[in-house]
Design an enzyme around this catalytic site. Structure first.
Site, PDB file in Angstrom:
ATOM      1  N   ASP A 196      41.532   7.276  81.654  1.00  0.00           N
ATOM      2  CA  ASP A 196      41.008   8.536  82.191  1.00  0.00           C
ATOM      3  C   ASP A 196      40.788   8.237  83.664  1.00  0.00           C
ATOM      4  OD1 ASP A 196      39.312  10.518  83.236  1.00  0.00           O
ATOM      5  OD2 ASP A 196      38.561  10.990  81.250  1.00  0.00           O
ATOM      6  N   HIS A 197      41.666   8.741  84.510  1.00  0.00           N
ATOM      7  CA  HIS A 197      41.665   8.239  85.893  1.00  0.00           C
ATOM      8  C   HIS A 197      40.371   8.575  86.639  1.00  0.00           C
ATOM      9  CE1 HIS A 197      42.951  12.310  86.967  1.00  0.00           C
ATOM     10  NE2 HIS A 197      42.609  12.029  88.197  1.00  0.00           N
ATOM     11  N   HIS A 259      37.729  14.211  81.473  1.00  0.00           N
ATOM     12  CA  HIS A 259      37.127  14.007  82.792  1.00  0.00           C
ATOM     13  C   HIS A 259      35.683  14.513  82.880  1.00  0.00           C
ATOM     14  CE1 HIS A 259      41.134  12.998  83.724  1.00  0.00           C
ATOM     15  NE2 HIS A 259      41.563  14.155  84.158  1.00  0.00           N
TER      16      HIS A 259
HETATM   17  C1  BG6 Z   1      44.510  15.547  85.526  1.00  0.00           C
HETATM   18  C2  BG6 Z   1      44.754  16.945  85.053  1.00  0.00           C
HETATM   19  O1  BG6 Z   1      44.150  14.726  84.459  1.00  0.00           O
HETATM   20  O2  BG6 Z   1      43.471  15.551  86.493  1.00  0.00           O
HETATM   21  C3  BG6 Z   1      45.124  17.838  86.223  1.00  0.00           C
HETATM   22  O3  BG6 Z   1      45.808  16.962  84.091  1.00  0.00           O
HETATM   23  C4  BG6 Z   1      44.070  17.754  87.303  1.00  0.00           C
HETATM   24  O4  BG6 Z   1      45.309  19.187  85.806  1.00  0.00           O
HETATM   25  C5  BG6 Z   1      43.769  16.303  87.656  1.00  0.00           C
HETATM   26  O5  BG6 Z   1      44.555  18.433  88.440  1.00  0.00           O
HETATM   27  C6  BG6 Z   1      42.588  16.201  88.595  1.00  0.00           C
HETATM   28  O6  BG6 Z   1      42.514  14.901  89.098  1.00  0.00           O
HETATM   29  P1  BG6 Z   1      42.068  14.588  90.590  1.00  0.00           P
HETATM   30  O7  BG6 Z   1      42.037  13.115  90.680  1.00  0.00           O
HETATM   31  O8  BG6 Z   1      43.094  15.229  91.474  1.00  0.00           O
HETATM   32  O9  BG6 Z   1      40.736  15.227  90.737  1.00  0.00           O
END
Ligand code: BG6
Length: 514
Positions: A196-197, A259
């Site tokens: 989960d980045h 997230h």
């Molecule tokens: C991803 C979603 O996991 O996270 C995207 O699939 C979203 O829809 C993105 O835009 C948001 O990540 P960050 O790092 O750009 O806030």
């Protein structure tokens, strides 16, 4: 925050991760080009990869090895250019010299035999292999089965074998459970890294440092002092080229059980017994499990879904969501969600947690705002309490990473009148490092075998269990969706949701300095 920041993203003293081979399934896909490869480049530039590190990309697309490298190079240059930075030619060639390509079908044993050969060719120098599933979710199970069947998940005394699985991890509780069962039949839990980045973002990790590294917050971190918590992830991007995936997924599945709940868990978890991966993940699972399951009849009141309609963002026109490529013209998929949740435990009983996330909004901002209770009695007659904003701690995850504390201060002058001021800490003022997308930290952690920032099966299942009743309620009233103008702050219904409790959302727009 960009995939190609000019500055280092890893600490200067980062020891190179142990030599290994990273096998990327989905080597031609968007995720590999846009996030995984740039992150590996950043790690290489910051000295965090071993010279014996190798990449083997696997995909069905027809490329010879040179062609594949040229394809990556072109994307990298484009991304860097768009970010106003440059790809360092030396670092990029270092990475490309270590990158190979296997053309093959994910469902054919021969592909795995070819992969095995590459891994063996890189041993004995390499200590292990990481299989990165940068593919559509329907391939997760089959790839894991094939890896196990080819004996590729067997670890040696020193050699490790790890799987990195991307989201979405299932589409609901049942499918997430089924996927967990299937992966666990192929590999052991310690070999599975569910990514989960958001957890790789510095500011997200900093929530723990702030709560447990300082003495002043924990005593007031509970229902006696906190009035409500607001978690926002507002994005300006539209659905872009992801219509096919997004229209079948929606904002709830895309952002909330993963997230948003990870942010909630960081804010609301109990202090772990240690900084050990499992101690932390146990506390996170407990708090996500404590999110009260919404009754279907409450969903209409406490869960708002909405879709963007035509508008403009930063002066650029945006069309209706349903006009986007690969989106159904009669789509009722939500691009925005707002929820009022409760965490049913001793610490948080009675404290509402509001969550909102949406695409095509006027401002890009991910933040957590913790609003404290108002003083019990106002002494300042010229400033009625209802005009005074209560104290709030705002953790800005992105952009402009930092933390601010909202306080009341006296406006200079003879009369005692109060105004809101902010005590502000900005990451950029103290630390020279560029904030990364989150992928660098996580890829590095996986290479060194640290699972702290990865999701355990119980975390993921708890997330789905909490949102499932809402998804079910929505499925039973398919037409009932709100709309908001692209470039706005979301639908009016979200203001009503929070307004019912006498609160309002923290403004998305930054305040103009006084
Ligand atoms: C991803 C979603 O996991 O996270 C995207 O699939 C979203 O829809 C993105 O835009 C948001 O990540 P960050 O790092 O750009 O806030």
């Amino acid at each position: 925050m960009t995939a190609f920041p000019g500055k280092p993203v890893m600490p200067k003293d980062a020891t190179p991760a142990p030599p290994s081979t990273m096998i990327i399934f989905g080597g031609s896909g968007d995720l590999t080009k846009r996030l995984v490869m740039p992150s590996l480049y950043n790690l290489a530039r910051d000295g965090a990869l071993d010279p014996a590190f190798r990449i083997v990309a696997v995909d069905i697309a027809e490329h010879d090895e040179d062609g594949y490298r040229a394809f990556l190079t072109e994307t990298a240059k484009g991304l860097a250019e768009a970010a106003g930075s440059e790809v360092d030619a030396k670092v990029w060639s270092w990475l490309m010299e270590r990158t190979g390509y296997v053309q093959g079908d994910f469902d054919t044993p021969a592909t795995y035999e070819a992969v095995k050969e590459r891994i063996l060719a890189n041993e004995p120098e390499s200590l292990g292999a990481v299989f990165y599933f940068a593919v559509a979710p329907r391939f997760f199970g089959p790839i894991a089965d094939h890896l196990a069947a080819a004996g590729l998940m067997e670890e040696g005394e020193k050699e490790f074998r790890r799987i990195v699985v991307e989201k979405p991890f299932g589409m609901d509780l049942d499918s997430a459970r089924a996927l967990n069962t299937r992966l666990l039949a192929a590999a052991d839990e310690h070999q599975i890294f569910r990514i989960d980045h958001f957890l790789g973002k510095e500011t997200v990790q900093n929530v723990m440092a702030m709560r447990f590294g300082n003495g002043i917050f924990e005593p007031i971190w509970n229902r006696n002092f906190i009035d409500n918590v607001q978690i926002t992830a507002a994005e300006t991007v539209t659905v872009e080229r992801r219509g096919r995936f997004y229209d079948a997924t929606g904002a709830m599945r895309d952002m909330v059980p993963n997230h948003m709940f990870q942010l909630l868990a960081m804010i609301a978890m109990e202090p772990p017994n240690s900084f050990d991966a499992d101690a932390i993940r146990t506390e996170k699972a407990k708090v996500i499990q404590a999110i009260k399951k919404m009754r279907p009849e409450d969903a209409a009141q406490y869960a708002v879904r909405a879709q963007y309609a035509a508008g403009s963002i930063a002066g650029e026109p945006v069309k209706d969501y349903i006009e986007e490529t690969d989106v159904a013209l009669d789509s009722r998929t939500e691009t925005f969600v707002a929820l009022r949740l409760e965490v049913e435990n001793w610490r948080w009983s009675g404290v509402p947690f509001y969550i909102r996330t949406g695409k095509a909004m006027g401002v890009r901002k991910t933040e957590i705002a913790v609003q404290f209770k108002s003083p019990p009695h106002t002494l300042f007659e010229d400033t009625p309490t209802n005009q005074l904003q209560p104290n709030a701690l705002v953790i800005r995850v992105q952009p402009d990473e930092g933390i601010s504390l909202r306080l009341a201060a006296k406006i200079p002058g003879r009369a005692v009148r109060l105004a809101e001021v902010d005590m502000d800490f900005r990451y950029a003022d103290y630390f020279k490092r560029e904030s990364s997308t989150g992928y660098e930290t996580l890829i590095y952690d996986c290479l060194v075998g640290d699972a702290t920032l990865f999701q355990r099966a119980d975390n993921i299942e708890a997330g789905w269990a909490a949102v499932e009743p809402i998804l079910e309620a929505w499925a039973n009233m398919p037409g009932e969706i709100h709309y908001y103008r692209a470039g706005s702050g979301g639908p009016f219904a979200a203001d009503v949701l929070i307004g019912r409790d006498g609160f309002s959302w923290f403004p998305l727009e930054d305040k103009a300095p006084k």
